[in-house]
Design a protein around this motif. Sequence first.
Motif, PDB file in Angstrom:
ATOM      1  N   TYR A  26     -25.031 -12.254  -3.834  1.00 46.84           N
ATOM      2  CA  TYR A  26     -24.734 -13.438  -3.029  1.00 46.84           C
ATOM      3  C   TYR A  26     -25.780 -14.524  -3.266  1.00 46.84           C
ATOM      4  N   GLU A  27     -27.064 -14.126  -3.282  1.00 50.07           N
ATOM      5  CA  GLU A  27     -28.126 -15.108  -3.507  1.00 50.07           C
ATOM      6  C   GLU A  27     -28.043 -15.698  -4.910  1.00 50.07           C
ATOM      7  N   VAL A  28     -27.700 -14.885  -5.887  1.00 54.07           N
ATOM      8  CA  VAL A  28     -27.539 -15.382  -7.252  1.00 54.07           C
ATOM      9  C   VAL A  28     -26.388 -16.382  -7.318  1.00 54.07           C
ATOM     10  N   ALA A  29     -25.296 -16.087  -6.632  1.00 60.68           N
ATOM     11  CA  ALA A  29     -24.163 -17.014  -6.608  1.00 60.68           C
ATOM     12  C   ALA A  29     -24.576 -18.369  -6.036  1.00 60.68           C
ATOM     13  N   ARG A  30     -25.375 -18.354  -4.975  1.00 60.23           N
ATOM     14  CA  ARG A  30     -25.862 -19.595  -4.373  1.00 60.23           C
ATOM     15  C   ARG A  30     -26.685 -20.399  -5.371  1.00 60.23           C
ATOM     16  N   LEU A  31     -27.609 -19.699  -6.069  1.00 54.14           N
ATOM     17  CA  LEU A  31     -28.492 -20.393  -6.995  1.00 54.14           C
ATOM     18  C   LEU A  31     -27.759 -20.881  -8.236  1.00 54.14           C
ATOM     19  N   LEU A  32     -26.825 -20.088  -8.728  1.00 55.98           N
ATOM     20  CA  LEU A  32     -26.069 -20.527  -9.903  1.00 55.98           C
ATOM     21  C   LEU A  32     -25.348 -21.838  -9.617  1.00 55.98           C
ATOM     22  N   ARG A  33     -24.798 -21.960  -8.424  1.00 58.04           N
ATOM     23  CA  ARG A  33     -24.087 -23.191  -8.075  1.00 58.04           C
ATOM     24  C   ARG A  33     -25.061 -24.343  -7.859  1.00 58.04           C
ATOM     25  N   ALA A  34     -26.140 -24.095  -7.085  1.00 55.51           N
ATOM     26  CA  ALA A  34     -27.041 -25.170  -6.691  1.00 55.51           C
ATOM     27  C   ALA A  34     -27.942 -25.650  -7.821  1.00 55.51           C
ATOM     28  N   ARG A  35     -28.427 -24.723  -8.659  1.00 56.19           N
ATOM     29  CA  ARG A  35     -29.419 -25.088  -9.664  1.00 56.19           C
ATOM     30  C   ARG A  35     -28.869 -25.180 -11.075  1.00 56.19           C
ATOM     31  N   HIS A  36     -27.788 -24.444 -11.339  1.00 59.77           N
ATOM     32  CA  HIS A  36     -27.268 -24.385 -12.705  1.00 59.77           C
ATOM     33  C   HIS A  36     -25.878 -25.010 -12.838  1.00 59.77           C
ATOM     34  N   LEU A  47     -10.490 -10.046 -11.031  1.00 67.15           N
ATOM     35  CA  LEU A  47     -11.251 -11.020 -11.804  1.00 67.15           C
ATOM     36  C   LEU A  47     -10.366 -11.792 -12.770  1.00 67.15           C
ATOM     37  N   LEU A  48      -9.496 -11.084 -13.478  1.00 70.73           N
ATOM     38  CA  LEU A  48      -8.628 -11.784 -14.425  1.00 70.73           C
ATOM     39  C   LEU A  48      -7.662 -12.723 -13.693  1.00 70.73           C
ATOM     40  N   ALA A  49      -7.226 -12.339 -12.503  1.00 71.67           N
ATOM     41  CA  ALA A  49      -6.378 -13.239 -11.716  1.00 71.67           C
ATOM     42  C   ALA A  49      -7.161 -14.491 -11.335  1.00 71.67           C
ATOM     43  N   SER A  50      -8.433 -14.311 -10.954  1.00 68.79           N
ATOM     44  CA  SER A  50      -9.272 -15.466 -10.613  1.00 68.79           C
ATOM     45  C   SER A  50      -9.514 -16.348 -11.830  1.00 68.79           C
ATOM     46  N   VAL A  51      -9.795 -15.712 -12.969  1.00 70.28           N
ATOM     47  CA  VAL A  51     -10.076 -16.464 -14.194  1.00 70.28           C
ATOM     48  C   VAL A  51      -8.864 -17.258 -14.630  1.00 70.28           C
ATOM     49  N   ARG A  52      -7.725 -16.617 -14.633  1.00 70.94           N
ATOM     50  CA  ARG A  52      -6.520 -17.315 -15.084  1.00 70.94           C
ATOM     51  C   ARG A  52      -6.111 -18.399 -14.114  1.00 70.94           C
ATOM     52  N   GLY A  53      -6.423 -18.206 -12.837  1.00 71.96           N
ATOM     53  CA  GLY A  53      -6.195 -19.269 -11.862  1.00 71.96           C
ATOM     54  C   GLY A  53      -7.150 -20.419 -12.070  1.00 71.96           C
ATOM     55  N   THR A  54      -8.423 -20.094 -12.408  1.00 74.61           N
ATOM     56  CA  THR A  54      -9.411 -21.133 -12.687  1.00 74.61           C
ATOM     57  C   THR A  54      -9.009 -21.947 -13.897  1.00 74.61           C
ATOM     58  N   ALA A  55      -8.524 -21.238 -14.932  1.00 73.64           N
ATOM     59  CA  ALA A  55      -8.132 -21.936 -16.161  1.00 73.64           C
ATOM     60  C   ALA A  55      -7.023 -22.933 -15.885  1.00 73.64           C
ATOM     61  N   ALA A  56      -6.138 -22.590 -14.928  1.00 76.62           N
ATOM     62  CA  ALA A  56      -5.028 -23.477 -14.620  1.00 76.62           C
ATOM     63  C   ALA A  56      -5.445 -24.609 -13.701  1.00 76.62           C
ATOM     64  N   GLY A  57      -6.492 -24.343 -12.879  1.00 79.80           N
ATOM     65  CA  GLY A  57      -6.812 -25.309 -11.841  1.00 79.80           C
ATOM     66  C   GLY A  57      -8.065 -26.127 -12.080  1.00 79.80           C
ATOM     67  N   GLY A  58      -8.870 -25.794 -13.061  1.00 79.97           N
ATOM     68  CA  GLY A  58     -10.075 -26.567 -13.288  1.00 79.97           C
ATOM     69  C   GLY A  58     -11.175 -25.703 -13.867  1.00 79.97           C
ATOM     70  N   PRO A  59     -12.247 -26.318 -14.325  1.00 78.33           N
ATOM     71  CA  PRO A  59     -13.330 -25.584 -14.973  1.00 78.33           C
ATOM     72  C   PRO A  59     -14.176 -24.809 -13.983  1.00 78.33           C
ATOM     73  N   ALA A  60     -14.883 -23.818 -14.508  1.00 77.53           N
ATOM     74  CA  ALA A  60     -15.775 -23.029 -13.666  1.00 77.53           C
ATOM     75  C   ALA A  60     -17.160 -23.638 -13.586  1.00 77.53           C
ATOM     76  N   LEU A  61     -17.442 -24.687 -14.376  1.00 74.57           N
ATOM     77  CA  LEU A  61     -18.729 -25.354 -14.322  1.00 74.57           C
ATOM     78  C   LEU A  61     -18.626 -26.561 -13.420  1.00 74.57           C
ATOM     79  N   LEU A  62     -19.643 -26.749 -12.580  1.00 74.55           N
ATOM     80  CA  LEU A  62     -19.673 -27.872 -11.661  1.00 74.55           C
ATOM     81  C   LEU A  62     -20.380 -29.068 -12.299  1.00 74.55           C
ATOM     82  N   SER A  63     -20.086 -30.242 -11.776  1.00 78.23           N
ATOM     83  CA  SER A  63     -20.825 -31.410 -12.209  1.00 78.23           C
ATOM     84  C   SER A  63     -22.254 -31.308 -11.725  1.00 78.23           C
ATOM     85  N   PRO A  64     -23.220 -31.810 -12.484  1.00 74.53           N
ATOM     86  CA  PRO A  64     -24.622 -31.737 -12.036  1.00 74.53           C
ATOM     87  C   PRO A  64     -24.784 -32.400 -10.691  1.00 74.53           C
ATOM     88  N   ARG A  65     -25.614 -31.797  -9.842  1.00 75.37           N
ATOM     89  CA  ARG A  65     -25.843 -32.347  -8.499  1.00 75.37           C
ATOM     90  C   ARG A  65     -27.103 -33.195  -8.503  1.00 75.37           C
TER      91      ARG A  65
END
Length: 271
Positions: free
Chosen positions: A107-117, A253-271
């Motif tokens: 959970y903490e890694v998920a927070r940091l990946l989004r906020a810092r990376h 996971l594959l359902a999430s990935v294929r949904g992501t591919a259809a709905g937008g990228p998994a990388l966020l814009s820099p904050r």
Amino acid sequence: MSPHTDDPSSRDAWLRRYSAVSPTAEATLVCLPHAGGAPTFFRDWPGLLSPALDLVSVCYPGRQDRFHERCVTDMAEMAEEVAAAVAPLADRPLAVFGHSMGAAVGYEVARLLRARHGIRLAHLFVSGMVPPHRIPVGTRHLEGDAALAADILEQGGTDARMLADDELRAFVMPAIRADYQLMETYPRHAGDEVLDTPITAYYGRQDADVTAPVMREWGRYTDTPADTRSFDGGHFYLQEAARTLAADVEGRLLASVRGTAAGGPALLSPR
């Protein structure tokens, strides 16, 4: 900031693969072991997954070939190091599976990946661990080796012969104690950050440390779908249920990935 965070060779020390990466891999699944655990806990998982997933297991300092390194006793430092190590893997969709302590680290890694990376996980899988606001402060890490060993054995995840042998116990106890300290001093968040990634919580129905209503509270940590699934067994239910669990993780996971591919990228814009 940890002195090793920006050292590529140090980041590589955190990651283990037990099979070759398939050229058809659609996502990377990062597995985080329990307290006292090692990456080999997930050694057999590649054989339970299809080539669509690339599995990477994390090796914490103070165990296996990192035995000479200082153990990490602070959650913020652990999450920072793991996030820095796995961020370069985000060239394809990235997910995290953590068991017990590994779930809290995840959970903490998920927070940091989004906020810092700027990386949004495709899925977060938490196993055998109550949500962060339910993790109690504790002092067991200050007790003797016998008390810690007894607690580990009660959970059923460590070979009794290893902890019964004085020499082997002396070898593994520093890492176990450090992991207990990390969890028992885990700081409470003022507002428990909500993620924008799906969360699935797994647990054993005979695990005395978790209940179905409490595991459902993981849903408050995401503004996207959350779900729970239980298996027969105790805290280490996943040893007996590995094949079924791995199939469930892969399907979600594959359902999430294929949904992501259809709905937008998994990388966020820099904050």
